[in-house]
Write an enzyme that holds these catalytic residues in place. Structure first.
Site, PDB file in Angstrom:
ATOM      1  N   HIS A 103       0.862  -1.188   0.000  1.00  0.00           N
ATOM      2  CA  HIS A 103       0.000   0.000   0.000  1.00  0.00           C
ATOM      3  C   HIS A 103       0.896   1.235   0.000  1.00  0.00           C
ATOM      4  O   HIS A 103       1.178   1.809   1.059  1.00  0.00           O
ATOM      5  CB  HIS A 103      -0.906  -0.009   1.227  1.00  0.00           C
ATOM      6  N   GLU A 137      -2.676  -1.703  -3.066  1.00  0.00           N
ATOM      7  CA  GLU A 137      -3.747  -0.911  -2.474  1.00  0.00           C
ATOM      8  C   GLU A 137      -3.409   0.571  -2.551  1.00  0.00           C
ATOM      9  O   GLU A 137      -2.238   0.951  -2.503  1.00  0.00           O
ATOM     10  CB  GLU A 137      -3.935  -1.273  -0.996  1.00  0.00           C
ATOM     11  N   THR A 179      -3.711   4.995   8.836  1.00  0.00           N
ATOM     12  CA  THR A 179      -4.077   3.696   8.282  1.00  0.00           C
ATOM     13  C   THR A 179      -5.510   3.794   7.761  1.00  0.00           C
ATOM     14  O   THR A 179      -6.245   4.723   8.127  1.00  0.00           O
ATOM     15  CB  THR A 179      -3.968   2.578   9.337  1.00  0.00           C
ATOM     16  N   HIS A 193      -8.034  -5.967   7.499  1.00  0.00           N
ATOM     17  CA  HIS A 193      -7.807  -4.958   8.528  1.00  0.00           C
ATOM     18  C   HIS A 193      -8.066  -5.558   9.910  1.00  0.00           C
ATOM     19  O   HIS A 193      -9.193  -5.875  10.269  1.00  0.00           O
ATOM     20  CB  HIS A 193      -8.657  -3.696   8.344  1.00  0.00           C
TER      21      HIS A 193
END
Length: 245
Positions: free
Chosen positions: A44, A71, A102, A193
């Site tokens: 990410h 991501e 995050t 997550h």
């Protein structure tokens, strides 16, 4: 079939960046997690490159032998350009804002339907499978299906918090409802997550048609104690369907 495990290696890059240099080697980590049994590698990259750097993505693409999932927020043109340059197997679109610590919520797929439809088509035209981050709400899943996305990724922080408080049935219920709606609409299903060694098996057992989970922070933390190879295998075993007698 077992749900696939994609290992997010952002935290390995965070450790490297804290001292400069190339220790630990992020590209080698990508090679190793594949060798240790992961079904994919997730990264990410963010605009400030505080963990995964854009060039890490380019270097990982050269060595990837399993699935590569990138991501990020498609409102950043630099991110869009990187994805189109490297052509991963999957891009996961996340509605982060600049400087966000995050990811903490999914897309409002109704409000942003036109925007998402346009961006998803950009990536699909390049032959890249698209998943979009959504909260466990059947209405958001219906909205996601209308954008043309291939998959959704259920944002599982709420599940993890309630599970840790001992509310397993309450925790999983909205996710099962959202997952059933996705299956009804014919779109693929990912999740991620705060999934970890404590809550992953229950999640996967209750949604056995789950395609893939992406796990980073918890898995890398566990690897400090159990070793990376062993930890990848511990997570993989939790995703194997229970035998039917």
């Amino acid at each position: 079939m077992s749900t696939k495990l994609s290992v997010n290696i952002n935290k390995i890059a965070t450790l490297r960046n804290s001292r400069g240099g190339n220790n630990p080697d992020v590209v080698k980590a990508a090679v190793d997690v594949q060798h240790f049994g992961a079904d994919g590698v997730t990264v990410h990259p963010r605009p400030d490159e505080r963990h995964i750097r854009y060039n890490d993505v380019r270097e990982i693409k050269k060595i990837i032998t399993t699935e590569f999932n990138i991501e990020g927020n498609c409102s950043e043109q630099k991110f869009v350009d990187l994805v189109l340059e490297t052509r991963p197997h999957q891009v996961t679109l996340v509605p982060d804002v600049l400087g966000q610590l995050t990811s903490d919520h999914g897309w409002n797929t109704i409000t942003h339907k036109d925007y998402l439809t346009d961006m998803i088509q950009v990536f699909k035209n390049a032959g890249i499978r698209v998943s979009i981050f959504v909260d466990p709400d059947p209405e958001m899943v219906i909205g996601a299906a209308a954008t043309g996305t291939d998959r959704i990724e259920l944002y599982t922080e709420q599940y993890a918090r309630q599970f840790a408080d001992g509310q397993q049935k309450q925790a999983i219920a909205p996710y099962v409802a959202a997952a059933e709606k996705a299956r009804e609409l014919g779109i693929g299903l990912n999740a991620g997550h705060d999934l970890d060694l404590h809550n992953l098996a229950y999640f996967a057992q209750n949604i056995p048609w789950l395609d893939e989970v992406s796990i980073g922070h918890a898995l890398i933390t566990d690897a400090l104690y159990y070793g990376l190879q062993n930890t990848v295998q511990l997570y993989k075993r939790l995703l194997v369907p229970a035998p039917k007698y």
